[in-house]
Design a protein around this motif. Structure first.
Motif, PDB file in Angstrom:
ATOM      1  N   SER A 120      -4.633   1.083  -9.046  1.00 22.03           N
ATOM      2  CA  SER A 120      -5.600   1.725  -8.154  1.00 22.03           C
ATOM      3  C   SER A 120      -7.029   1.526  -8.648  1.00 22.03           C
ATOM      4  N   TRP A 155       1.156   4.290  -2.913  1.00 24.68           N
ATOM      5  CA  TRP A 155       1.065   5.719  -2.663  1.00 24.68           C
ATOM      6  C   TRP A 155       2.328   6.452  -3.120  1.00 24.68           C
ATOM      7  N   ALA A 158       0.830  -1.206   0.000  1.00 24.60           N
ATOM      8  CA  ALA A 158       0.000   0.000   0.000  1.00 24.60           C
ATOM      9  C   ALA A 158       0.866   1.258   0.000  1.00 24.60           C
ATOM     10  N   GLN A 179      -9.114   2.609  -5.078  1.00 23.41           N
ATOM     11  CA  GLN A 179      -8.280   3.527  -4.302  1.00 23.41           C
ATOM     12  C   GLN A 179      -8.363   4.918  -4.937  1.00 23.41           C
ATOM     13  N   GLN A 209      -5.193   7.323  -4.395  1.00 21.27           N
ATOM     14  CA  GLN A 209      -4.047   6.932  -5.214  1.00 21.27           C
ATOM     15  C   GLN A 209      -4.314   7.192  -6.688  1.00 21.27           C
ATOM     16  N   SER A 241      -8.005  -2.370  -7.947  1.00 21.54           N
ATOM     17  CA  SER A 241      -7.955  -2.873  -6.577  1.00 21.54           C
ATOM     18  C   SER A 241      -9.325  -3.377  -6.160  1.00 21.54           C
TER      19      SER A 241
END
Length: 597
Positions: free
Chosen positions: A82, A33, A29, A89, A92, A85
């Motif tokens: 992202s 980022w 994770a 996300q 992100q 996922s």
């Protein structure tokens, strides 16, 4: 228990990672980022190592270093990861798309010494003139007949204490493209009713928007207003029973796929929304010639299909747009009626002019890349249309957003930008359908197919967007040459360039202080001394400016030989009608002296 429960709901069971993998989850994770800012840093540093001299006939892509492409690839991976996922996300994804816009739109700003594209400098000059004098000059330039952009930016520039608007030019494309993203995501969410698909449509927009209408200009701001307007039309004012056609007159399939009718809105809320729409329409009507008519066509079609409750609003939009053109902008069309409306309805002529399919072999290849992007996006959109037969995606609303702007191309004679803008205005609807097509693939194919699309769009964008950089960039000697022209030429003189790609009118005294030949409505090029002299006859004298970017434009856009500019300059110097008064590495200026020896 959980698989059975998800099977009952018609959902796929959640993927439970193995125990060893879960121990690495926090690190993965953190890596997700860190990837966008790291890629942005690598890309920006790589751009500082690029050389302007390496820009070639295919544009900026020939000067971009390997690290830049690696950074774009990393951002493509971040977008796909992202998006795919298990739980989208959003943070992100937004970080990756923002970094992508900065790298794509900011490349020339870090490679080239000066802001690019002569029309951007022209618009900066207009804005500074309004800021300095408080007046507009509709009799001098047609663009002053739509003054709201120039007056609004002049107010902001004075309030912000800017010395001039030129300081905004370099990063305006990146800024305005970032401004497009929030309303674009909201619009895609309204159309698709699925935030994950809306993410993908938004992420593809920076790569698909090669059109180049996002420089400092009225149309760049008008496009943002257009997106905001559609968010309201398809958002709180989305489909209701009152339409331009009764529901029984619509095909059964359309009625079946129509979204449920929303609850009535409070009167005060409705009045507020209508007031906001009126302000947006007024800003577009007074800011740009073409954008209001794209918006009018789309809102009308949405009303006919019952996708918005604004049944009568298109009538008001039409009256506002046409009223401004007929009365406030009469200086624009009164002297050019045949030129503006002579090819109205001539589909073949207008489409050919809009596509600009002419020029050198390298320019043809750049145009081929552009047409391939258009064809590929529209083809995927058609596939997405047939994949979106079931709710929640509203494929008919997306189809209206995509198809309606294209109709404008055949029904106008606006000029070469209309076809480009038709594709730009079709992008929100087309990309919504593309997102549906990619989302409809099998689970294990979605990420691979989306990654393939992004990997193909990255180099294609760089060629399509920056393929004309040799003629569109502005070199420091050209700035020096233009400033020298205004020092040498007395006010009221006739100033002339031999091709349209000319860099001038960026200072306050130069706006309205000289007569420019020819006017701003024509494409032109002159190659004979007699033609040039004929256009410079006047009581205050005349001057010819020839720059490197003008000659590059002549070669790329008209496929004139590389010796053409040298030949024109040789003929001028040998002629008894002209005298050389200024020269630097990229600019020469000749004064028209008539029959004097």
């Amino acid at each position: 228990m959980y698989p059975a429960r998800h099977a009952q709901l018609g959902q796929a069971p959640p993927v439970i990672p193995p125990e060893g993998f879960r121990s690495w989850a926090p690190y993965l994770a953190a890596a997700r980022w860190a990837l966008p800012p790291l890629a942005l840093a690598v890309g920006l540093y790589s751009l500082t190592t690029a050389r302007v001299a390496a820009i070639g006939v295919y544009g900026l892509i020939q000067a971009l270093p390997p690290g830049y492409f690696a950074a774009l690839a990393g951002l493509g991976v971040a977008i796909v990861v992202s998006w795919r996922s298990e739980k989208p996300q959003y943070g992100q994804f937004a970080l990756a798309v923002v970094a992508l816009v900065i790298l794509l739109q900011g490349a020339p700003s870090l490679i080239e010494a000066e802001p690019r594209f002569p029309p951007a400098w022209l618009h900066a000059g207009f804005t500074d003139y309004v800021a300095a004098t408080g007046r507009v000059l509709p009799q001098v330039d047609a663009r002053f007949s739509w003054p709201s952009f120039f007056t609004g930016m002049a107010m902001l520039a004075r309030a912000g204490g800017l010395p001039n608007v030129i300081v905004l030019l370099k990063w305006w494309p990146a800024f305005i493209n970032l401004l497009y993203l929030p309303p674009l995501f909201m619009l895609a969410t309204r159309v698709l009713h699925d935030r994950r698909s809306a993410m993908l449509a938004t992420g593809l927009f920076p790569l698909a928007n090669w059109v180049g209408q996002d420089y400092y200009s009225p149309q760049s701001t008008a496009y943002f207003l257009y997106l905001v307007l559609l968010c309201i039309v398809l958002g709180p004012l989305r489909g209701s029973r009152p339409t331009l056609l009764p529901r029984w007159a619509l095909p059964a399939r359309w009625r079946k796929e129509a979204p449920p009718e929303p609850a009535p809105l409070p009167v005060a809320y409705t009045v507020t929304l209508l007031a906001i729409l009126a302000v947006l329409c007024a800003a577009m009507d007074t800011g740009h010639q073409l954008t209001p008519f794209f918006a009018l066509a789309i809102v009308t079609a949405l009303a006919v299909l019952g996708r918005t409750r604004l049944a009568a609003w298109p009538v008001l939009m039409f009256l506002m747009a046409v009223g401004w053109v007929c009365y406030a902008a009469s200086a624009y069309w009164s002297g050019h009626f045949t030129q503006l409306f002579g090819s109205l309805g001539s589909l073949g002529v207008n489409a050919s002019n809009s596509l600009r399919l002419h020029g050198s072999p390298a320019h043809f290849r750049v145009d081929d890349v552009r047409l391939l992007i258009v064809g590929a996006i529209w083809l995927l959109a058609v596939v997405g249309f047939f994949c979106a037969r079931r709710p929640p995606a509203d494929r008919w609303a997306a189809a209206v957003l995509m198809v309606s702007p294209v109709v404008i191309v055949g029904g106008q004679s606006y000029g070469g930008e209309a076809g480009l803008r038709a594709f730009l205005f079709s992008l929100p609807g087309a990309l919504c359908l593309v997102a549906v097509a990619l989302s409809a693939l099998a689970r294990h194919l979605k990420a691979a197919a989306t990654g393939l699309v992004i990997s193909l769009l990255i180099p294609s964008f760089l060629v399509a967007r920056w393929g004309n950089e040799l003629s569109e960039m502005v070199q420091p000697p050209e700035i020096a040459g233009a400033l020298a022209l205004y020092r040498i030429a007395p006010p009221g003189s006739i100033l002339m360039a031999i091709t349209p790609q000319v860099f001038w009118q960026f200072t306050v005294p130069s706006v309205g202080g000289y007569k420019y030949r020819p006017n701003n409505l024509d494409e032109f090029h002159y190659g004979h001394v007699d033609e040039i002299a004929e256009n410079l006859e006047g009581p205050n004298g005349g001057y010819v400016i020839i720059t490197a970017s003008q000659l590059e434009y002549a070669q790329a856009a008209y496929d004139l030989p590389t010796s053409w500019g040298t030949g024109v300059e040789r003929d001028l110097s040998r002629s008894h009608l002209f005298r050389l008064v200024y020269r630097n590495p990229d600019t020469v200026i000749y004064k028209y002296v008539g029959s004097a020896k």
